[in-house]
Design a protein around this motif. Sequence first.
Motif, PDB file in Angstrom:
ATOM      1  N   ARG A  92       0.824  -1.221   0.000  1.00 36.82           N
ATOM      2  CA  ARG A  92       0.000   0.000   0.000  1.00 36.82           C
ATOM      3  C   ARG A  92       0.850   1.260   0.000  1.00 36.82           C
ATOM      4  O   ARG A  92       0.528   2.239  -0.662  1.00 36.82           O
ATOM      5  CB  ARG A  92      -0.909   0.020   1.236  1.00 36.82           C
ATOM      6  CG  ARG A  92      -2.088  -0.883   1.183  1.00 36.82           C
ATOM      7  CD  ARG A  92      -3.034  -0.593   2.334  1.00 36.82           C
ATOM      8  NE  ARG A  92      -2.395  -0.650   3.638  1.00 36.82           N
ATOM      9  CZ  ARG A  92      -2.409  -1.704   4.450  1.00 36.82           C
ATOM     10  NH1 ARG A  92      -3.037  -2.788   4.087  1.00 36.82           N
ATOM     11  NH2 ARG A  92      -1.807  -1.652   5.613  1.00 36.82           N
ATOM     12  N   THR A  93       1.905   1.274   0.789  1.00 32.14           N
ATOM     13  CA  THR A  93       2.660   2.515   0.964  1.00 32.14           C
ATOM     14  C   THR A  93       3.655   2.794  -0.151  1.00 32.14           C
ATOM     15  O   THR A  93       3.913   3.959  -0.445  1.00 32.14           O
ATOM     16  CB  THR A  93       3.395   2.517   2.316  1.00 32.14           C
ATOM     17  OG1 THR A  93       4.247   1.376   2.381  1.00 32.14           O
ATOM     18  CG2 THR A  93       2.427   2.527   3.468  1.00 32.14           C
ATOM     19  N   CYS A  97       2.203   4.939  -2.867  1.00 35.57           N
ATOM     20  CA  CYS A  97       1.955   6.295  -2.352  1.00 35.57           C
ATOM     21  C   CYS A  97       3.251   7.098  -2.303  1.00 35.57           C
ATOM     22  O   CYS A  97       3.276   8.270  -2.683  1.00 35.57           O
ATOM     23  CB  CYS A  97       1.331   6.233  -0.967  1.00 35.57           C
ATOM     24  SG  CYS A  97      -0.361   5.618  -0.978  1.00 35.57           S
TER      25      CYS A  97
END
Length: 105
Positions: free
Chosen positions: A20-21, A24
């Motif tokens: 997920r990160t 980002c």
Amino acid sequence: MRDHLGVETQRQWSDKAIARTTPCLLGLFSIVTLLATRLSCHANLQVSAAAWYRKQRPTFADTLAAVRQQLWREQGFLTSRHASKPAKLRPALRDGIVHALCYAA
């Protein structure tokens, strides 16, 4: 991403959190880079230097500070509504404070 951009190892322990990160981080890096490219067309980016280390080109920290400074300049400094008469800083002092905060933020 770590090899090409120098992104440090993330602190998450699960593969899902890393999955997920990482996008980002790459997205934020891309946005800052694009904004800095737009800024550099109008003015040269400042390169911070120390007495023991000279840099030829701006690092990502310099780029991030320049983007922060431009965003803050466009927004202006917000003051409290309760202050009757805010004291104004001399431009040189104000710019020095903003420069220091851009690197510290």
